[in-house]
Design an enzyme around this catalytic site. Structure first.
Site, PDB file in Angstrom:
ATOM      1  N   GLU A 419      69.863  23.944  60.325  1.00 29.24           N
ATOM      2  CA  GLU A 419      70.084  24.377  58.948  1.00 29.24           C
ATOM      3  C   GLU A 419      71.581  24.460  58.655  1.00 29.24           C
ATOM      4  OE1 GLU A 419      70.019  28.782  58.105  1.00 29.24           O
ATOM      5  OE2 GLU A 419      68.404  28.695  59.584  1.00 29.24           O
ATOM      6  N   CYS A 453      65.226  28.389  60.302  1.00 27.95           N
ATOM      7  CA  CYS A 453      65.160  28.342  61.766  1.00 27.95           C
ATOM      8  C   CYS A 453      63.978  27.530  62.298  1.00 27.95           C
ATOM      9  CB  CYS A 453      65.077  29.759  62.326  1.00 27.95           C
ATOM     10  SG  CYS A 453      66.447  30.820  61.843  1.00 27.95           S
ATOM     11  N   HIS A 583      60.803  33.733  68.501  1.00 29.34           N
ATOM     12  CA  HIS A 583      62.033  33.465  67.766  1.00 29.34           C
ATOM     13  C   HIS A 583      62.887  34.733  67.786  1.00 29.34           C
ATOM     14  CE1 HIS A 583      64.836  32.081  64.808  1.00 29.34           C
ATOM     15  NE2 HIS A 583      64.503  33.037  63.952  1.00 29.34           N
TER      16      HIS A 583
END
Length: 828
Positions: A419, A453, A583
């Protein structure tokens, strides 16, 4: 039909968007046209060879019924058809062409030394200088277009009407061609073969086939699509306005684009009453960059006639127009079935500079433990203006190739998840193609995937599906997840970081990726986003983002658990699986994630495994959701976590504390082994779960054989997926070359983490200030006036073998170099 497809990938700067404060690209028209035609020649010659081998000796230009080309403008499509004819002449001789072009083409073939048809040389000849000259040969182009006019009209023009009537649609271009063909031919496409060529600057291109057929189901059909499209009537229903209205409309777009970057709420100025009924439209952009949309009703009465520009609108005259300034890879022997597809090799990169979170606590004047305990982080990696996302990706990919002795010719797909964007058009994947140039391999599929993400996980799923597909050609895939996470000065800055992970994907893998029982969550949330292109920093609503993360986790885990229990037996994944990877933007959130897993399991299994103190908190919390702990069937748990009453559990601090205390033991054995790297380098966005994989490989190594790992990936916006990995010993062709133990040896994370320079918080501030200056000066329209921009930071603090940004040229082109492997590294 993707089985005989051919792909071209290269690193070129023909069309790109380095200026974030305008919508306009930088374009080198002549170069862009040449890149398009060169990619077409490369794809078509290989596609044609596959076609002739599998369908018959006749060239696709003769045997196929229709062609669809990427169509930025129709004249280029005409040139594309001419190139197809020229490539066929290499294989079949000039005599195979219409009489009008034979003499001109024969002269070109003579220069190439091709007196006789040479189908086996059709792709190889593309690297000859005499072939390069054909791109600028106007007489050749004119002769071919004249001779091919009849074939063009019959096979190409039917797919071009929509693009000619609406213009360039970038990614939608070939799909517009497909729509045009379906609209004009309908059921007449049954039994017909179509060849499609897609191109994107930077550059990536693919040619593949389509076949019309009659569906067995009555719901979908070619005739039905043609009837639904009805393009002629819809095109005729448009308003045709004068050029002055176009200028004013684009001025309005430019004003909106610039005003949206002023950190103030802005509303579009154009009225909506001229839009078609049912059209979605932008109602406004908030000060934080959130975009709101509404839809016109289907019975909306559309107004036509008169000027479109609203009263009082002033033209925007401060925005200038844009500045207009390989041998094939060997085909690997395809495998009939790709089994046990997963990760064969892995490599990690992080910068050699970092700051301790405890030092940041002292420098920021916050209480001790605010970052180390409150966030659960130890150290944060950072870098200055010498490294950007392209250089970081180049470094980790090159290291993967070198450490495992990989031949770029054996790679058929390269996909990047990030990103951290430095260009709105040219992808990081295309920059990485410079590492393929020496090998001559341009047949590399994949692109850059962007969604906060989650992009790395999307890239990984694409890569696994590529290897498992029926059209796989036997070559490996590589996935790179990389990001540079930076935040403006304030409470969010300690949640930054920098890192990249590259993984090699193929069959007979020591770490199998099992996607069959995966579960995915997708929703529309504005929890973390980047609406301001003049800075690298995001807009973040911390509480909303945490809730979105945990809600997505509850959603996917309850469905994943139901499938797991059905396939593996009654035990929940939290008990039956050996490890979990979450994550990890910061470790405290990972701790909360494990608590949510335990809470979701309590719906099905009750509180029998909890301490009495924890059960006394969990049972009432579950009851508030309308159910009793242990009385919910696994298949019904998902319905509970989606209920309104469940939302109260996200803000229940007593519940969170009770669950984290009760789960501390299992957290230490099942979750912590995958969390070490993220705690030591910080937030890496798309690379986060891959850092978890690397940490687990580094800590456990060969002991992962026979173990099950559950992985949860999340990206704001929001997307999330949970899937399984399985450790195994390679038993086929990869036995001895790839293994869990080999990955552990290559990673050696502890030694590399210890080799970093630990710097002061002031150095972090200076580094991020330098990044901000680079970003500001090179991403605004008018940056060309500043000339070539060179980063401030020296390169001698970088690790040997690291790629770095040498400069950004006035036109936005970025140039990279690599430190020598033996270069000394300055420290201190």
């Amino acid at each position: 039909d993707l089985k005989g497809r051919a792909t071209h990938a290269a690193n070129v700067w023909d069309f790109y968007k380095p200026r974030h404060d305008v919508e306009y690209p930088e374009v080198d028209g002549k170069l862009s046209q040449t890149c398009y035609l060169r990619a077409l020649d490369d794809c078509y010659t290989r596609f044609s060879a596959n076609w002739r081998d599998n369908i018959g000796g006749t060239a696709p230009s003769k045997a196929a019924d229709y062609f669809i080309f990427h169509a930025p403008y129709n004249k280029l499509v005409q040139k594309a058809w001419s190139r197809v004819m020229l490539c066929d002449a290499v294989a079949d001789g000039a005599a195979s062409l219409p009489d009008a072009a034979q003499e001109t083409v024969a002269a070109v073939l003579d220069k190439l030394g091709l007196a006789q048809p040479a189908p086996e040389l059709a792709n190889e000849v593309l690297g000859v200088p005499a072939w390069h000259a054909t791109y600028a040969d106007r007489a050749l182009d004119l002769a071919l277009r004249g001779a091919g006019a009849a074939g063009y009209k019959a096979k190409v023009a039917p797919a071009g009407s929509l693009s000619k009537a609406i213009g360039n649609t970038y990614t939608a271009s070939v799909f517009c061609g497909l729509a045009s063909l379906i609209d004009s031919q309908g059921a007449g496409l049954e039994g017909k073969r179509i060849v499609l060529f897609s191109y994107g600057s930077g550059a990536l291109a693919t040619m593949y086939g389509l076949r019309g057929r009659k569906s067995d189901a009555g719901r979908f059909s070619l005739a039905g699509m043609s009837e639904s499209l009805s393009l002629a009537a819809r095109l005729a229903d448009r308003e045709v306005l004068p050029p002055a209205e176009l200028d004013l409309a684009l001025d309005a777009r430019a004003q909106l684009h610039c005003k949206a970057d002023d950190r103030a709420a802005v509303a579009p100025v154009y009225p909506v009453d001229r839009m078609f009924p049912g059209t979605f439209y932008l109602t406004g952009i908030s000060a934080t960059g959130v975009r709101s949309y509404e839809r016109l009703s289907l019975d909306h009465q559309r107004k036509t006639g008169g000027p479109l520009v609203p009263a009082g609108f002033l033209p925007f005259d401060t925005v200038a127009p844009a500045t207009v300034s390989e041998a094939p890879s060997p085909a690997a022997a395809p495998l009939q079935v790709a089994e046990n597809v997963g990760i064969l090799a892995a490599e990690v990169y992080f910068p050699g500079t970092c700051v301790r979170q405890s030092d940041l606590e002292e420098a920021d004047g916050v209480s001790a433990g605010k970052y180390t305990k409150g966030l659960g982080q130890d150290v944060m990696a950072f870098t200055g203006d010498r490294e950007d996302i392209n250089s970081v990706a180049l470094t980790v990919f090159k290291n993967l190739l070198d450490k495992y002795g990989l031949d770029p010719r054996d790679i058929g797909r390269l996909e990047v998840g990030t990103e951290t964007l430095v260009d709105k058009s040219k992808s990081t994947k295309t920059v990485l193609m410079q590492l393929f140039e020496e090998s001559g391999n341009t047949d590399v599929e994949g692109a850059t995937v962007v969604n906060a993400c989650y992009g790395g996980t999307a890239a990984l799923i694409n890569a696994v599906n590529y290897v498992e597909s029926r059209s796989w050609d036997g070559r490996y895939a590589v996935v790179i997840a990389a990001d540079i996470a930076v935040y403006e000065a304030g409470p969010a800055r300690p949640t930054g970081g920098c890192g990249a992970v590259a993984v090699l994907i193929g069959p007979d893998a020591p770490l199998q990726i099992d996607l069959k029982g995966r579960a995915t969550h997708a929703s529309n949330a504005w929890d973390f986003y980047k609406p301001h292109p003049d800075v690298e920093y995001p807009e973040v609503n911390g509480k909303v983002s945490q809730t979105c993360y945990l809600h997505a986790l509850d959603d996917v885990y309850t469905r994943f658990s139901a499938m797991w229990r059905g396939a593996e037996g009654g035990a929940a994944p939290s008990k039956a699986a050996d490890y979990f990877i979450f994550h990890a933007p910061y470790n405290k959130l990972v701790q909360k994630a494990w608590s949510r897993v335990m809470l979701c399991d309590a719906l099905v299994d009750g509180c029998g495994d909890f301490t009495a103190e924890a059960a006394a908190v969990v049972q009432p919390a579950v009851q508030k959701a309308g159910v009793a702990a242990g009385e919910t069937p696994a298949a019904a748990a998902n319905g509970v976590v989606k209920g309104a009453a469940w939302a109260g559990t996200y803000a229940d601090r007593d519940l969170d504390y009770a669950l984290r205390s009760a789960g501390a033991g299992t957290y230490g054995s099942k979750v912590s082994p995958a969390g070490h790297l993220s705690k030591m380098i910080g937030n890496t966005y798309t690379a986060s779960v891959f850092c978890g994989i690397a940490s687990l490989l580094d800590k456990v190594g060969a002991s992962l054989e026979g173990k099950n790992v559950v992985l949860f990936s999340y990206g704001s916006g929001a997307l999330a997926t949970m899937y399984r990995l399985k450790g195994r010993r390679c038993t086929g062709a990869h036995a001895g070359r790839f293994s869990l133990d080999a990955m552990q040896r290559c990673l050696s994370l502890d030694a590399r983490l210890d080799d970093r320079d630990v710097l002061s918080p002031d150095e972090l501030t200076h580094a991020l200030d330098a990044r901000h200056e680079l970003h500001t000066k090179t991403h605004k329209h008018g940056a060309a006036e500043l000339g070539t921009f060179e980063p401030l930071y020296p390169v001698d603090r970088l690790y040997p073998g690291t790629y770095y940004l040498k400069c950004v040229h006035a036109d936005g082109v970025r140039e990279y170099e690599r430190r020598a492997a033996a270069a000394p590294r300055v420290r201190g």
